[in-house]
Design a protein around this motif. Structure first.
Motif, PDB file in Angstrom:
ATOM      1  N   TYR A  72      -5.214 -46.759  14.605  1.00  0.00           N
ATOM      2  CA  TYR A  72      -5.673 -47.716  13.729  1.00  0.00           C
ATOM      3  C   TYR A  72      -5.320 -49.173  14.170  1.00  0.00           C
ATOM      4  CZ  TYR A  72      -6.167 -49.444   8.804  1.00  0.00           C
ATOM      5  OH  TYR A  72      -6.396 -50.023   7.647  1.00  0.00           O
TER       6      TYR A  72
ATOM      7  N   ASP B  46       3.279 -54.283   7.281  1.00  0.00           N
ATOM      8  CA  ASP B  46       2.106 -53.313   6.850  1.00  0.00           C
ATOM      9  C   ASP B  46       1.764 -52.437   7.982  1.00  0.00           C
ATOM     10  OD1 ASP B  46       1.668 -54.821   4.325  1.00  0.00           O
ATOM     11  OD2 ASP B  46       0.703 -56.430   5.420  1.00  0.00           O
TER      12      ASP B  46
ATOM     13  N   ALA C 280       4.096 -49.668   7.981  1.00  0.00           N
ATOM     14  CA  ALA C 280       3.898 -48.764   6.475  1.00  0.00           C
ATOM     15  C   ALA C 280       2.833 -47.709   6.983  1.00  0.00           C
ATOM     16  CB  ALA C 280       3.776 -49.631   5.488  1.00  0.00           C
ATOM     17  N   LYS C 281       1.574 -48.474   7.610  1.00  0.00           N
ATOM     18  CA  LYS C 281       0.520 -47.643   7.961  1.00  0.00           C
ATOM     19  C   LYS C 281       0.897 -46.573   8.948  1.00  0.00           C
ATOM     20  CE  LYS C 281      -3.864 -46.354   7.884  1.00  0.00           C
ATOM     21  NZ  LYS C 281      -4.358 -45.832   6.630  1.00  0.00           N
TER      22      LYS C 281
ATOM     23  N   ALA D 267       3.808 -45.144   9.452  1.00  0.00           N
ATOM     24  CA  ALA D 267       4.432 -44.186   8.747  1.00  0.00           C
ATOM     25  C   ALA D 267       3.623 -43.117   7.935  1.00  0.00           C
ATOM     26  CB  ALA D 267       5.471 -44.801   7.486  1.00  0.00           C
ATOM     27  N   GLN D 268       2.515 -43.799   7.194  1.00  0.00           N
ATOM     28  CA  GLN D 268       1.785 -43.060   6.449  1.00  0.00           C
ATOM     29  C   GLN D 268       0.938 -42.175   7.370  1.00  0.00           C
ATOM     30  OE1 GLN D 268      -1.373 -45.144   4.530  1.00  0.00           O
ATOM     31  NE2 GLN D 268      -2.651 -43.461   4.163  1.00  0.00           N
ATOM     32  N   LEU D 269       0.555 -42.400   8.542  1.00  0.00           N
ATOM     33  CA  LEU D 269      -0.330 -41.484   9.464  1.00  0.00           C
ATOM     34  C   LEU D 269       0.742 -40.303   9.959  1.00  0.00           C
ATOM     35  CD1 LEU D 269      -2.307 -44.376  11.390  1.00  0.00           C
ATOM     36  CD2 LEU D 269      -3.326 -42.603   9.531  1.00  0.00           C
TER      37      LEU D 269
ATOM     38  N   LYS E 118       2.998 -39.221   8.141  1.00  0.00           N
ATOM     39  CA  LYS E 118       3.606 -38.622   7.065  1.00  0.00           C
ATOM     40  C   LYS E 118       4.876 -38.307   6.855  1.00  0.00           C
ATOM     41  CE  LYS E 118      -0.726 -35.521   7.335  1.00  0.00           C
ATOM     42  NZ  LYS E 118      -1.474 -34.288   7.450  1.00  0.00           N
TER      43      LYS E 118
ATOM     44  N   SER F  39       8.379 -40.573   4.953  1.00  0.00           N
ATOM     45  CA  SER F  39       8.675 -41.615   3.848  1.00  0.00           C
ATOM     46  C   SER F  39       9.808 -42.104   4.098  1.00  0.00           C
ATOM     47  CB  SER F  39       8.908 -40.734   2.640  1.00  0.00           C
ATOM     48  OG  SER F  39       9.463 -39.721   2.497  1.00  0.00           O
TER      49      SER F  39
ATOM     50  N   TYR G 156      12.230 -43.538   7.072  1.00  0.00           N
ATOM     51  CA  TYR G 156      12.504 -43.826   8.291  1.00  0.00           C
ATOM     52  C   TYR G 156      12.967 -45.239   8.522  1.00  0.00           C
ATOM     53  CZ  TYR G 156       8.538 -46.650   7.000  1.00  0.00           C
ATOM     54  OH  TYR G 156       7.893 -47.589   6.231  1.00  0.00           O
TER      55      TYR G 156
END
Length: 594
Positions: free
Chosen positions: A400, A515, A518-519, A521-523, A525, A527, A529
């Motif tokens: 990303y 940001d 955060a992205k 962490a989302q990829l 998976k 929460s 960290y």
């Protein structure tokens, strides 16, 4: 004679004794610094964080204990430290507001935008920001304009003039020294080499520079207009009038500032905001105090690595083009990324990139390392002021890509500048050469030194550049899930502003470094960290050895830059022409925005 030897011996003993005393004093100072750094400051109720922003802002700055000890330290601020302090102050009840003071500030607009957005987020907590300046540079005012109140010295000024980009051309200067250039490149917008061969901008370069300069200015206008309640037409009118030289009283009537006061009077303004009496003292805390007092490191099992990549891309560490400058050394980056891939505690990696590119071969090697790392865990790219050419190339291995609207990116193209010093060597200096060779091109290494480049040698280099460009396009096509033809339509070495890059799919989205984390962490998976910055900061012994070996840059570099001003870059460019790799994936020009 005996007296002579006595004097020599006494001198030696004296020097030796003096050295021991200085070593002891240095050790005592070092112990004191360590003790001071280990003591954790405490924050008091009703405090104000003093944010003094002047000097140069980089993405990340390591502590330079030797510079602090000797005083030979250029005022360099780290965006990471600034953002961290603002975020911590926002969430700390003891800190009631921020006193923002800006001086002469050097930074790109993407970095300023990220700091400005953090300040705007700080205000959302209900806390206040008061800005003051004896004078504001345009970048400094851009930051200050987000404050609740903006004050200026009665005799101060705001340098509000718009944005310009000026290119220097060194063809005639180099020719005076008997130096000429043979150019091989791909992409009509890849205009870096114009400085070697032309006297002015090409139409293609003028087109792209106009586009991104206009885009930058529109973003600045939009943000200031919203914060200060001044329409864009008025702001443009003020810029056209050279506001910096106009009567300072107009600043208030034009709503550029809220009031006038001297440096001693601004204290009363802050005291009133804090609800203090005239004889009360303001409880001030610095950015460093806030960062040291509040520990939000979140030492958890799962970590996201933030890896900083700033400066020119090179295969091995070399003397920089502009003195003491950061570099992205491919061999080091590859080793570090491999280690992050093997570290089970690291669940994702954010590459923070602020670079105009560099060595094409090194960029390909870093791309490979990023791609391999991305197979193991998510890699997200966070672009700073610019991530163009080779820096964009290396980003294509990530999952990303995120940038700021004011980031300069793209510049998909490659060039080679082949310096020819033969006239300098043979005609001006009078050297003579002769040779014996076994094959047609055995004397290739002498090209551009004892003799000019041949047409065959230039053609061979052009073929090499063409193949490099084709590979670059393929990396982009694969990384962005586009066809090669689609990439070619937006390539040709053209630099794009972040707002345009999003529309043509060069990036995935807009966002700050936070940001991007955060992205990631989302990829990944996850929460819960923490984050860890890389490369790890050098310890004091490594810094000391770097200074002693001359590899760390020097105070003299900084003084030379301040002395020469705008002449520093072309001077260093001529000096270091032969130190650069011949084929570059770099920005199409030396960035000079003011």
């Amino acid at each position: 004679m005996k007296q002579f030897f006595k004097n020599v011996a006494a001198t030696i003993v004296g020097i030796f004794g003096f050295s021991i005393i200085m070593a002891i004093l240095g050790f005592i100072c070092l112990i004191g610094m360590v003790a001071a750094s280990s003591s954790k400051p405490s924050l008091k109720d009703n405090s104000v964080m003093v944010l003094k922003l002047q000097g140069q802002i980089s993405d990340r700055v390591e502590d330079n204990w030797l510079g602090e000890l000797t005083g030979d330290k250029f005022n360099n601020l780290g965006m990471n430290n600034i953002l961290s302090a603002i975020k911590k102050a926002k969430n700390e009840d003891k800190v009631k507001g921020i006193y923002l003071e800006t001086g002469v500030l050097t930074s790109d607009y993407a970095t300023l935008q990220e700091i400005r957005d953090a300040l705007a987020d700080f205000k959302k907590s209900g806390k206040w920001i008061i800005a003051y300046g004896d004078q504001y540079t345009q970048g400094g005012y851009y930051l200050a304009s987000v404050a609740n109140k903006v004050y200026i010295n009665p005799e101060g000024m705001v340098d509000w003039h718009g944005i310009a980009s000026q290119t220097q051309y060194i063809k005639d200067v180099a020719a005076k020294f008997g130096v000429h250039f043979n150019i091989v490149k791909v992409g009509k917008y890849k205009s870096f080499t114009e400085m070697y061969t032309e006297d002015k901008m090409s139409d293609a370069n003028r087109e792209q520079v106009t586009r991104y300069v206009t885009g930058l200015w529109q973003k600045v206008l939009t943000d200031v207009s919203k914060s200060r309640g001044i329409n864009k037409d008025s702001l443009n009118h003020y810029a056209d009038g050279l506001m910096v030289f106009e009567d300072s009283k107009l600043l208030k009537t034009r709503k550029m500032v809220d009031g006038f006061c001297y440096y001693d009077e601004i204290r009363d303004v802050v005291k009133k905001q804090l609800g203090l009496k005239a004889d009360d003292k303001i409880k001030q805390v610095s950015m460093a105090d806030v960062n040291a007092a509040i520990d939000d490191s979140n030492i958890l099992a799962d970590q996201i690595a933030v890896y900083y990549c700033s400066g020119s891309i090179v295969s091995t560490a070399t003397p920089s083009l502009y003195g003491n400058e950061e570099q992205i050394v491919s061999t080091t980056v590859i080793k570090d990324l491999q280690a992050l891939g093997d570290d089970e505690s690291i669940k994702a990696v954010v590459l923070r990139i602020n670079s105009g590119g560099g060595d094409a071969y090194a960029s390909e090697q870093i791309w490979r390392a990023v791609s391999e790392l991305n197979k193991k865990k998510p890699v997200v790219v966070s672009m700073g002021g610019m991530a163009a050419s080779g820096a964009y190339y290396m980003s294509m291995g990530a999952r990303y890509v995120m940038a700021q609207p004011t980031t300069l990116t793209g510049s998909i193209g490659i060039f080679g500048a082949l310096p020819d010093f033969s006239e300098l060597m043979t005609k001006k200096l009078g050297f003579k050469y002769d040779e014996v060779k076994t094959n047609k091109n055995s004397g290739y290494g002498a090209a551009g030194s004892s003799r000019p480049w041949t047409a065959n040698e230039i053609a061979s280099m052009q073929g090499y550049v063409n193949r490099g460009y084709a590979l670059f396009r393929k990396r982009v096509a694969d990384g962005r899930k586009m066809s090669v033809n689609q990439v070619e339509n937006i390539a040709q070495g053209r630099v794009w502003l972040g707002t345009d890059a999003k529309n043509i799919k060069l990036i995935d989205g807009f966002g700050s470094l936070d940001d991007a984390v955060a992205k990631a962490a989302q990829l990944a998976k996850i929460s819960d960290y923490g984050t860890t910055e890389y490369p790890m900061a050098a310890d004091w012994l490594t810094q000391l050895m770097g200074e002693l070996s001359g590899n760390g840059g020097s105070y003299l570099d900084e003084q030379l830059q301040l002395t020469l001003g705008d002449l520093y870059k072309p001077f260093m460019l001529i000096r270091s022409i032969k130190e650069k790799e011949p084929v570059q994936a770099a920005m199409p020009f030396v960035l000079n925005i003011h």
